[in-house]
Design an enzyme around this catalytic site. Structure first.
Site, PDB file in Angstrom:
ATOM      1  N   GLY A 170     -10.665  -5.995  19.411  1.00 48.31           N
ATOM      2  CA  GLY A 170     -10.291  -5.321  18.180  1.00 48.31           C
ATOM      3  C   GLY A 170      -9.576  -6.198  17.182  1.00 48.31           C
ATOM      4  N   ARG A 171      -9.049  -7.327  17.647  1.00 55.57           N
ATOM      5  CA  ARG A 171      -8.397  -8.254  16.716  1.00 55.57           C
ATOM      6  C   ARG A 171      -8.619  -9.701  17.133  1.00 55.57           C
ATOM      7  NH1 ARG A 171      -2.000  -8.534  18.094  1.00 55.57           N
ATOM      8  NH2 ARG A 171      -2.104  -8.127  20.326  1.00 55.57           N
TER       9      ARG A 171
ATOM     10  N   LYS B 114      -7.211 -15.053  17.704  1.00 54.75           N
ATOM     11  CA  LYS B 114      -6.603 -13.750  17.992  1.00 54.75           C
ATOM     12  C   LYS B 114      -5.694 -13.386  16.825  1.00 54.75           C
ATOM     13  CE  LYS B 114      -4.067 -11.332  21.655  1.00 54.75           C
ATOM     14  NZ  LYS B 114      -3.442 -11.488  22.987  1.00 54.75           N
TER      15      LYS B 114
ATOM     16  N   ASP C 176      -8.926  -4.246  31.554  1.00 51.51           N
ATOM     17  CA  ASP C 176      -9.417  -5.066  30.448  1.00 51.51           C
ATOM     18  C   ASP C 176      -8.569  -6.318  30.254  1.00 51.51           C
ATOM     19  OD1 ASP C 176      -7.681  -2.745  29.542  1.00 51.51           O
ATOM     20  OD2 ASP C 176      -7.534  -4.029  27.781  1.00 51.51           O
TER      21      ASP C 176
END
Length: 528
Positions: free
Chosen positions: A115-116, A136, A276
């Site tokens: 997501g980032r 990141k 994750d």
């Protein structure tokens, strides 16, 4: 999910250099990319470029790591602000955001993903090892959900310091190649300076990557992913036929057992051991609310979001097994055509994990205490093993009861191995100084049986018992100076000191000290 996603809106407030690279282009650059993951079929990732930033500034560049990877360090450092912010895409880069799912604090989320973070590509090191290079904090991706895709400066500095410290400690870990500030704010509980860390990893494939496809019933892609992991991380299994998937599960379990034992050996608490956040390569990954323990207590938790202590220091071995069971579930269709037989094989592999962890931990703690191996065999060996187990438990119980600093206790014991005059320094760590003598007498009687000289034993213990760890209160002080005053001198000093964690460094003696009353930092935060 589509492979190609629409671009998020960009902030074009400063001079931006963009270079779009067509697939297969071979123009020379400071990084020679060879992107195996980007060649996998649709569904494994989304193609998305970093969102440019307004005024990037290079905070630090890991020249030694760049050179180790065979990169052009001079070119990277000269143009580091643009490259490591994502403002400039290098030839051969194929930016992607990886898809994965995961159990977060025990609750399954079928789609998470980068997501980032954006994987710029892969490089092959001079020794043949393949490494990912990832930004990141580089902007929104199709997996950002409602997030901004950015990172604040504090978490970037924490990941840089801790990941590089872990590497210097000899623990498998992702690495930090660079950190940049973006010149743009991010909005959390308050407005903070934005930053991006460039992360290097053997790969970013997680247990959650397998779960992503298992949740969709996509056994074909599970097989493709498993074969990719074998080719990349476990090539010795390639000739094992259909048994290779069971052997893959067993190999991943073995690496996790060794990794977590080494975490415990230095008092490391990951903080968010979600599926994750477990890499199948066996590396430590995702340094969010992580920290190193000061006073020994297996119940220690730093993460502000771990309200139940699920990921406490002492729970990490069991969580490792729980996560591996989730990996095994995804591999069941590959383990045997008969479901019952597949489950039995998976359970056998997961059951072996704890035995392997105990073996790994036994080796770690024995080395830290300077205990000789149990090599007699037969009944004598068993008796010595029991005696040593009792001695290990007695030492850890002593640390817990006396509220002793974990790192310094082992380091002072290393000094006492060479010279009994150092006993007083060890005893000074205990709330009741007199509690040291009975243990020291018992410990010396046992260690004297290995035939090593006192100097040899002390040197061996110092080689596994660090003098320096990234103390949480020191990290927070470095972050505060950088965020509030744009002063990176403490960060730079810590980075220098932590590169030699097993050496006594008089110039950095303050970094070795535990927090004084009032200095403790008892909570850490993800930064998302």
């Amino acid at each position: 999910m589509t492979e190609t996603a629409s671009r998020p809106e960009r902030i074009e407030t400063g001079p931006i250099e963009r270079r779009r690279i067509e697939a297969g282009r071979t123009e020379a650059g400071p990084i020679a990319f060879d992107n195996s993951y980007a060649r996998l079929p649709q569904g494994f990732f989304a193609r998305v470029e970093p969102t440019p930033v307004a005024a990037p500034r290079l905070v630090t560049f890991n020249r030694a790591l760049a050179e180790e990877m065979g990169l052009d360090a001079d070119a990277l450092e000269a143009d580091g602000a643009a490259i490591f912010s994502g403002n400039r895409l290098l030839p051969g880069s194929e930016p992607i955001a990886m898809a994965y799912a995961g159990h977060q604090f025990g609750q399954f989320v079928p789609q998470l993903g980068d997501g980032r973070a954006i994987l710029l590509g892969e490089v092959v090191r001079p020794d043949g090892g393949r490494r990912d290079i990832q930004l990141k904090g580089s902007g929104q991706t199709p997996f950002s959900r409602r997030g901004d895709g950015r990172a604040a400066l504090g978490p970037v500095l924490r990941e840089y310091l801790v990941s590089e410290a872990m590497a210097a400690l000899g623990i498998p870990t992702t690495r930090a190649l660079a950190a940049v500030t973006t010149g743009q704010p991010v909005y959390r509980e308050r407005v903070l300076p934005g930053a991006i860390v460039t992360r290097v990893a053997a790969s970013h494939i997680r247990v959650g990557t397998f779960q992503f496809f298992a949740a969709r019933g996509d056994n074909d892609r599970i097989r493709i992913l498993a074969d990719h992991v074998i080719d990349r991380h476990y090539p010795e299994l390639a000739g094992a036929g259909d048994d290779r998937y069971l052997q893959l599960l067993d190999a991943v379990a073995g690496r996790q057992a060794a990794l977590i034992a080494r975490w415990l050996g230095v008092g490391f608490i990951h903080g968010v051991m979600n599926t994750d956040n477990m890499a199948v390569s066996g590396e430590t990954i995702d340094f969010g609310p992580c920290a190193f323990m000061d006073a020994y207590d297996p119940r220690t938790v730093f993460s502000s979001i771990d309200q139940t202590g699920r990921y406490a220091y002492g729970n990490q071995p069991m969580i490792g097994q729980w996560n591996l069971a989730r990996l095994a579930e995804t591999l069941l269709p590959l383990l045997h055509e008969t479901p019952g037989e597949a489950v039995d094989r998976a359970n056998d592999a997961i059951g072996r994990y704890m035995e392997r962890f105990q073996q790994e931990w036994d080796g770690v703690i024995r080395a830290k205490l300077g205990l000789p191996g149990v090599s007699d065999g037969g009944r004598a060996g068993e008796e010595r093993g029991d005696e040593d187990t009792d001695l290990i438990r007695a030492f850890l119980a002593l640390l817990l009861e006396q509220k002793a600093d974990f790192t310094l206790a082992f380091r002072r014991l290393s000094d006492a191995a060479e010279d009994a005059a150092a006993d007083a320094a060890f005893a000074a760590l205990l709330a009741d100084h007199s509690a040291a003598a009975p243990f020291l007498a018992r410990w010396r009687a046992r260690t004297a049986q290995d035939g090593r000289s006192a100097a040899q034993r002390a040197a061996a213990m110092r080689a596994v018992n660090p003098a320096l760890i990234p103390r949480n209160h020191r990290i927070e002080a470095a972050i505060a100076a950088a965020v509030e005053e744009q002063d990176f001198s403490l960060f730079e000093a810590m980075n220098t000191a932590l590169a030699r964690p097993y050496d006594d460094q008089p110039g950095f003696a303050a970094f070795a000290e535990p927090p004084k009353p009032g200095e403790e930092v008892l909570q850490t935060f993800c930064g998302t």
